[in-house]
Design an enzyme around this catalytic site. Structure first.
Site, PDB file in Angstrom:
ATOM      1  N   HIS A   6      13.966 -28.402   8.746  1.00 25.63           N
ATOM      2  CA  HIS A   6      13.045 -27.694   9.647  1.00 25.63           C
ATOM      3  C   HIS A   6      12.384 -28.659  10.631  1.00 25.63           C
ATOM      4  O   HIS A   6      12.245 -28.366  11.824  1.00 25.63           O
ATOM      5  CB  HIS A   6      11.930 -27.010   8.841  1.00 25.63           C
ATOM      6  CG  HIS A   6      12.392 -25.985   7.864  1.00 25.63           C
ATOM      7  ND1 HIS A   6      12.328 -26.180   6.507  1.00 25.63           N
ATOM      8  CD2 HIS A   6      12.918 -24.746   8.038  1.00 25.63           C
ATOM      9  CE1 HIS A   6      12.775 -25.098   5.886  1.00 25.63           C
ATOM     10  NE2 HIS A   6      13.156 -24.219   6.795  1.00 25.63           N
ATOM     11  N   ARG A  47      15.675 -23.792  -1.258  1.00 30.96           N
ATOM     12  CA  ARG A  47      16.119 -23.359  -2.585  1.00 30.96           C
ATOM     13  C   ARG A  47      16.585 -24.530  -3.456  1.00 30.96           C
ATOM     14  O   ARG A  47      16.785 -24.339  -4.668  1.00 30.96           O
ATOM     15  CB  ARG A  47      17.226 -22.316  -2.455  1.00 30.96           C
ATOM     16  CG  ARG A  47      16.708 -20.974  -1.925  1.00 30.96           C
ATOM     17  CD  ARG A  47      17.804 -19.921  -1.888  1.00 30.96           C
ATOM     18  NE  ARG A  47      17.266 -18.592  -1.607  1.00 30.96           N
ATOM     19  CZ  ARG A  47      17.191 -18.054  -0.401  1.00 30.96           C
ATOM     20  NH1 ARG A  47      17.625 -18.740   0.645  1.00 30.96           N
ATOM     21  NH2 ARG A  47      16.687 -16.839  -0.228  1.00 30.96           N
TER      22      ARG A  47
END
Length: 283
Positions: A38, A188
């Site tokens: 990100h 995740r």
């Protein structure tokens, strides 16, 4: 300096109206639990725009029954601190009630995407993605929007949305950011046990083995590439399920029979233990 936080559409739009025309706005939409993948998007946005907006919203409409919506990591305060370090000006983190009011009935249906391997594995997922991305683009009004290549079909879908709906913005897709051992960075990954984390690099190694076959031949049947990936994955005992391995067009995500000079994208979804991970490689 921390980004200014907006937790309602109305408050964000009030700020957005104050930005003068001609100001370049870079937008990085996320579901939070930020990692280097990100942040690489945020850096790119900061380098090429006058104003940078990030959003954090765990979108319920892209999660199916039995998926991890309820346990998906939420850490707004920590994420806001990270975004401050990278110069984000505004953070849009709306509530679910604000984004999907009680009378909300309108969804975007991207025809054909439920027929892709990822769409078949997650029915309704791409309608949820298409809907939230369209809503966010309408609210933020960005000049440039930044996405990571790890979600391959999503990137193709978002480019399609922008073109089909005549949106006036530029979609920038950045390369996958990987850990030192090749595992694609993902929120995740935090679900993996120590042993599962040690096994997870088999995903990238399997994709790389297929790429090596393509690089050596220049033209090869897709079935050969898919078999190489599956063989690699199945060599790892902690890979509990291979949901799909797909060899598709980079432009449309439609399946290819032969991969030639135009290249392709090999994408997969598998489970390490109980954790579902996705990855892909560009040929």
């Amino acid at each position: 300096m921390s980004p200014i936080l907006y937790q309602s559409v109305a408050r964000f739009r009030s700020m957005r109206r104050s930005i003068k025309p001609g100001i370049k706005i870079g937008f990085v939409p996320t579901m939070g639990a930020l990692h280097e993948g990100h942040l690489s998007l945020v850096r790119e946005a900061r380098n090429h725009n006058d104003v940078v907006v990030a959003s954090i919203f765990v979108n319920p409409s892209q999660f199916g029954e039995g998926e991890d919506f309820d346990k998906y990591p939420r850490q707004l305060e920590k994420d806001a601190e990270l975004l401050a370090e990278y110069g984000v000006d505004h953070l849009f983190a709306p509530t679910t009630d604000d984004m999907y009011g009680k009378n909300h009935v309108t969804y975007i249906d991207p025809r054909g995407f439920d027929d892709t391997p990822e769409g078949s594995a997650r029915p309704g997922h791409f309608a949820g993605v298409a809907t939230i991305v369209t809503k966010l683009f309408n609210i933020v009004g960005p000049t440039n929007a930044y996405f990571g290549q790890k979600d391959a079909a999503q990137c193709v879908l978002i480019k399609r949305i922008v073109k089909d709906l005549d949106m006036d913005l530029n979609v920038v897709v950045m390369d996958i950011v990987r850990e030192h051992d090749g595992l694609a960075m993902s929120s995740r990954n935090a679900y993996l046990s120590r042993d599962e984390r040690a096994a997870a690099p088999i995903i990238h190694r399997s994709l790389s083995a297929a790429k090596a076959i393509y690089d050596s031949k220049g033209s090869v049947e897709s079935s050969v590439l898919a078999a190489a990936v599956e063989e690699g994955l199945k060599s790892e005992p902690l890979v509990s399920e291979v949901q799909y391995v797909a060899v598709d067009s980079k432009e449309t995500m439609q399946p290819l029979q032969i991969v030639g000079n135009e290249g392709a994208i090999i994408s997969l979804a598998c489970k390490i233990g109980s954790v579902r991970l996705i990855d892909n490689i560009i040929l």
